[in-house]
Design a protein around this motif. Structure first.
Motif, PDB file in Angstrom:
ATOM      1  N   THR A 268       8.736  -0.174  -2.424  1.00 29.68           N
ATOM      2  CA  THR A 268       8.195   0.858  -1.535  1.00 29.68           C
ATOM      3  C   THR A 268       6.899   1.398  -2.106  1.00 29.68           C
TER       4      THR A 268
ATOM      5  N   ASN B  68       4.194   6.729  -1.080  1.00 27.46           N
ATOM      6  CA  ASN B  68       4.356   7.766  -0.061  1.00 27.46           C
ATOM      7  C   ASN B  68       5.590   7.577   0.829  1.00 27.46           C
ATOM      8  N   VAL B  69       6.358   6.528   0.605  1.00 25.28           N
ATOM      9  CA  VAL B  69       7.476   6.187   1.489  1.00 25.28           C
ATOM     10  C   VAL B  69       8.703   7.042   1.177  1.00 25.28           C
TER      11      VAL B  69
ATOM     12  N   LYS C 199       0.850  -1.191   0.000  1.00 25.72           N
ATOM     13  CA  LYS C 199       0.000   0.000   0.000  1.00 25.72           C
ATOM     14  C   LYS C 199       0.890   1.247   0.000  1.00 25.72           C
TER      15      LYS C 199
ATOM     16  N   ASP D 224       1.800   3.593   2.011  1.00 32.55           N
ATOM     17  CA  ASP D 224       2.672   3.904   3.147  1.00 32.55           C
ATOM     18  C   ASP D 224       3.445   2.687   3.649  1.00 32.55           C
ATOM     19  N   GLN D 225       3.544   1.663   2.823  1.00 32.92           N
ATOM     20  CA  GLN D 225       4.181   0.419   3.240  1.00 32.92           C
ATOM     21  C   GLN D 225       5.418   0.112   2.395  1.00 32.92           C
TER      22      GLN D 225
ATOM     23  N   VAL E  41       5.030  -4.256   5.499  1.00 35.56           N
ATOM     24  CA  VAL E  41       4.867  -3.577   6.786  1.00 35.56           C
ATOM     25  C   VAL E  41       4.806  -2.072   6.548  1.00 35.56           C
ATOM     26  N   ASP E  42       4.184  -1.355   7.473  1.00 38.36           N
ATOM     27  CA  ASP E  42       4.190   0.098   7.398  1.00 38.36           C
ATOM     28  C   ASP E  42       5.632   0.588   7.436  1.00 38.36           C
ATOM     29  N   ALA E  43       5.963   1.498   6.552  1.00 38.79           N
ATOM     30  CA  ALA E  43       7.344   1.976   6.423  1.00 38.79           C
ATOM     31  C   ALA E  43       7.873   2.592   7.713  1.00 38.79           C
ATOM     32  N   VAL E  44       7.000   3.169   8.525  1.00 38.37           N
ATOM     33  CA  VAL E  44       7.463   3.775   9.779  1.00 38.37           C
ATOM     34  C   VAL E  44       8.039   2.737  10.744  1.00 38.37           C
ATOM     35  N   LYS E  45       7.764   1.464  10.514  1.00 40.33           N
ATOM     36  CA  LYS E  45       8.290   0.392  11.359  1.00 40.33           C
ATOM     37  C   LYS E  45       9.697  -0.039  10.963  1.00 40.33           C
TER      38      LYS E  45
END
Length: 146
Positions: A68, A71-72, A23, A25-26, A123-127
């Motif tokens: 990616t 939005n990453v 997605k 943001d992932q 996984v969500d990129a922020v992780k």
């Protein structure tokens, strides 16, 4: 892709499952190393009080970013990363005050939600935490225990 699923204590089956979609943001990572900790051993023996079966284990990892979402911005394809395995709600009092380890809905990959014992993981990129280029895959998988 191949995914290791513990179907019951002491029994791990390898399943062919679809590669997850990314997605916006992932990120999608290709697993390089997965550590095995004491909690994983408890799950294997059926003695972990917060895990039910079937479960995909794996929460101490090093991986390579292979895709990616649009939005990453924190990582790029080819980066070495480790993944923060805590899954939090972001809405409860502890989360809104930066105390994510006390989240009222805390889950951990590999115990209460799908772990990373797969060829690929989304996984969500922020992780994702970028690792130094010269760090070995073995050492990268040891970041979470530290």
């Amino acid at each position: 892709m191949i995914q290791a699923v513990m179907t019951e204590p002491g029994r791990i089956m390898f399943h062919d499952v679809p590669v997850p979609e990314v997605k916006p943001d992932q990120i999608k990572v290709k697993m390089k190393k997965i550590g095995v900790c004491g909690s994983d051993i408890h799950v294997y023996h059926g003695k972990h009080p917060y895990t039910s079966y079937p479960v995909v284990q794996g929460h101490e990892v090093s991986a390579e970013v292979v895709e990616t979402g649009r939005n990453v911005t924190n990582v790029k394809v080819g980066d070495k990363v480790t993944i923060q395995p805590q899954v939090v709600c972001g809405k409860c009092y502890p989360c809104t005050h930066g105390m994510y380890n006390d989240c009222e809905s805390l889950k951990v990959n590999g115990f209460q939600t799908t772990g990373m014992a797969s060829e690929f993981f989304v996984v969500d990129a922020v992780k994702a935490l970028k690792l130094p280029d010269k760090m070995s895959w073995d050492h990268g998988a040891m970041i979470e225990p530290l």
